[in-house]
Design a protein around this motif. Sequence first.
Motif, PDB file in Angstrom:
ATOM      1  N   SER A  12       0.850  -1.399  -0.224  1.00  0.00           N
ATOM      2  CA  SER A  12      -0.415  -0.083  -0.009  1.00  0.00           C
ATOM      3  C   SER A  12       1.163   1.162   0.285  1.00  0.00           C
ATOM      4  N   ALA A  13       0.427   2.399  -0.172  1.00  0.00           N
ATOM      5  CA  ALA A  13       1.044   3.927  -0.463  1.00  0.00           C
ATOM      6  C   ALA A  13       1.436   3.513   1.343  1.00  0.00           C
ATOM      7  N   LEU A  14       0.823   3.316   2.119  1.00  0.00           N
ATOM      8  CA  LEU A  14       1.057   3.716   3.407  1.00  0.00           C
ATOM      9  C   LEU A  14       2.469   3.444   3.735  1.00  0.00           C
ATOM     10  N   GLU A  15       2.573   1.649   3.645  1.00  0.00           N
ATOM     11  CA  GLU A  15       3.766   0.757   3.939  1.00  0.00           C
ATOM     12  C   GLU A  15       4.652   1.549   3.225  1.00  0.00           C
ATOM     13  N   VAL A  16       5.027   1.690   1.449  1.00  0.00           N
ATOM     14  CA  VAL A  16       5.374   1.921   1.110  1.00  0.00           C
ATOM     15  C   VAL A  16       6.250   3.661   1.888  1.00  0.00           C
ATOM     16  N   TYR A  17       5.516   4.213   2.084  1.00  0.00           N
ATOM     17  CA  TYR A  17       5.853   5.473   2.862  1.00  0.00           C
ATOM     18  C   TYR A  17       6.875   4.823   4.459  1.00  0.00           C
ATOM     19  N   LYS A  18       5.972   3.968   5.159  1.00  0.00           N
ATOM     20  CA  LYS A  18       6.816   3.586   6.336  1.00  0.00           C
ATOM     21  C   LYS A  18       7.800   2.914   6.328  1.00  0.00           C
ATOM     22  N   LEU A  20      10.768   3.234   3.835  1.00  0.00           N
ATOM     23  CA  LEU A  20      11.833   4.352   3.400  1.00  0.00           C
ATOM     24  C   LEU A  20      11.484   4.938   4.568  1.00  0.00           C
ATOM     25  N   ARG A  21      10.524   5.317   4.888  1.00  0.00           N
ATOM     26  CA  ARG A  21      10.838   6.021   6.177  1.00  0.00           C
ATOM     27  C   ARG A  21      11.826   5.584   7.126  1.00  0.00           C
TER      28      ARG A  21
END
Length: 146
Positions: A12-18, A20-21
Motif C-alpha cells: 500500500s502507499a502507507l506501507e511504502v511510506y513507512k 522508506l521512512r
Amino acid sequence: MKFKVKRFDELSALEVYKILRLRAEVFIVEQECIYQDIDDKDQKALHVIGYKDKEIVAYTRLFDAGDYFKEASFGRVVIPKKERQYGYGHQLIKECVSAIETYFKTKAIKISAQTYLKKFYKTHGFKQIGEEYLEDGIPHIGMIRE
C-alpha cells in the motif's frame, strides 16, 4: 510479530511510506550515510515486513538469483533502534531465508553485510567471502550461505 512477504505492487502507499521512512531513519540519519536509497530495485524485489501492533518493526528486501548477485540475496535489513533489543533481527533473517527457499527455490544466498554484523550473520549460517570493502562509506563484507 507477524511477517508478510509482498511484491512491490502489493504494497500500500502507507506501507511504502513507512518502509522508506524506516530506511531513512536508520541508514541515513542514525548511520549518517548519505546515499541514494531509492534505487529502482524495490520494484523487482520481494519485501519482507515484520509487523508489531500494526507498526513496521522489521524489514528487508529479497532478490532472486541474477537480479542483484549471481545468487539470491537480501538487503536493506532494518530494525528501528528502539526495537533491536527483542531479537527481531534474528526472526527477520529466518524469514528471509525461508522466503528465498520458498519463492526462489534455492538455498544459495549471498549478501553484502556491514562488517560489524559478521558474527550476527554467522549465527544464521553465513560465512565471509573476500576482503572487507567500503560501500557507501561503511565497511562491508561479502557473505554466503549455501
